[in-house]
Design a protein around this motif. Sequence first.
Motif, PDB file in Angstrom:
ATOM      1  N   LEU A 161    -100.999 -38.451 -27.008  1.00 55.09           N
ATOM      2  CA  LEU A 161    -100.758 -39.849 -26.597  1.00 55.09           C
ATOM      3  C   LEU A 161     -99.659 -40.250 -26.349  1.00 55.09           C
ATOM      4  O   LEU A 161     -99.504 -41.405 -25.683  1.00 55.09           O
ATOM      5  N   HIS A 199    -103.241 -36.930 -19.395  1.00 60.23           N
ATOM      6  CA  HIS A 199    -102.877 -37.014 -20.803  1.00 60.23           C
ATOM      7  C   HIS A 199    -103.765 -37.636 -21.550  1.00 60.23           C
ATOM      8  O   HIS A 199    -103.913 -37.230 -22.905  1.00 60.23           O
ATOM      9  N   LEU A 200    -104.157 -38.710 -21.272  1.00 59.44           N
ATOM     10  CA  LEU A 200    -105.471 -39.538 -21.981  1.00 59.44           C
ATOM     11  C   LEU A 200    -106.636 -38.637 -22.318  1.00 59.44           C
ATOM     12  O   LEU A 200    -106.966 -38.576 -23.460  1.00 59.44           O
ATOM     13  N   ASN A 243     -97.501 -38.617 -24.464  1.00 61.06           N
ATOM     14  CA  ASN A 243     -97.117 -38.371 -23.411  1.00 61.06           C
ATOM     15  C   ASN A 243     -97.953 -39.298 -22.340  1.00 61.06           C
ATOM     16  O   ASN A 243     -97.259 -39.660 -21.347  1.00 61.06           O
ATOM     17  N   VAL A 244     -98.810 -39.991 -22.671  1.00 61.48           N
ATOM     18  CA  VAL A 244     -99.566 -41.064 -21.881  1.00 61.48           C
ATOM     19  C   VAL A 244     -98.461 -42.192 -21.698  1.00 61.48           C
ATOM     20  O   VAL A 244     -98.040 -42.636 -20.370  1.00 61.48           O
ATOM     21  N   ASN A 269     -99.443 -39.062 -14.533  1.00 62.21           N
ATOM     22  CA  ASN A 269    -100.475 -38.236 -14.880  1.00 62.21           C
ATOM     23  C   ASN A 269    -100.931 -38.980 -16.220  1.00 62.21           C
ATOM     24  O   ASN A 269    -101.358 -38.081 -17.203  1.00 62.21           O
ATOM     25  N   ASP A 270    -101.080 -40.140 -16.351  1.00 68.30           N
ATOM     26  CA  ASP A 270    -101.780 -40.918 -17.333  1.00 68.30           C
ATOM     27  C   ASP A 270    -103.085 -40.404 -17.844  1.00 68.30           C
ATOM     28  O   ASP A 270    -103.265 -40.224 -18.885  1.00 68.30           O
ATOM     29  N   VAL A 271    -103.972 -40.301 -16.701  1.00 69.88           N
ATOM     30  CA  VAL A 271    -105.281 -40.044 -16.869  1.00 69.88           C
ATOM     31  C   VAL A 271    -105.524 -38.731 -17.521  1.00 69.88           C
ATOM     32  O   VAL A 271    -106.197 -38.455 -18.459  1.00 69.88           O
ATOM     33  N   SER A 301     -95.260 -40.696 -19.733  1.00 73.68           N
ATOM     34  CA  SER A 301     -95.196 -40.049 -18.091  1.00 73.68           C
ATOM     35  C   SER A 301     -95.720 -41.207 -17.190  1.00 73.68           C
ATOM     36  O   SER A 301     -96.048 -42.304 -17.693  1.00 73.68           O
TER      37      SER A 301
END
Length: 96
Positions: free
Chosen positions: A39, A52-53, A41-42, A48-50, A45
């Motif tokens: 989370l 990491h999510l 990392n979301v 690449n949010d999706v 970043s």
Amino acid sequence: MLAGAFALQALASLVGSNFLMVAIEAGLAAALFSSAKALDNVAESQGNDVMHLMEALRKTSTFFTIRIVLFCIALVLFLCAAGVAMSLAVAGSQSF
């Protein structure tokens, strides 16, 4: 959440070792820290949010799956112990 903690404590007491309880809780804590890192990392970043999510959701799902399985094991062990105790109580009352 309280029921899960009670079930884990019941499982540990049935086995007779607090070491088991500590090991289970440490493993679950590691799973939660892994989920928290994903989370984090979301938030940090870009682009690449999706991904990491989805990773965070998968790791959180793994945590809760483990909790459910451990609860079910503890519940079965508790019911078995209660059944044995009740059958011994009935057998003891019939001997008089």
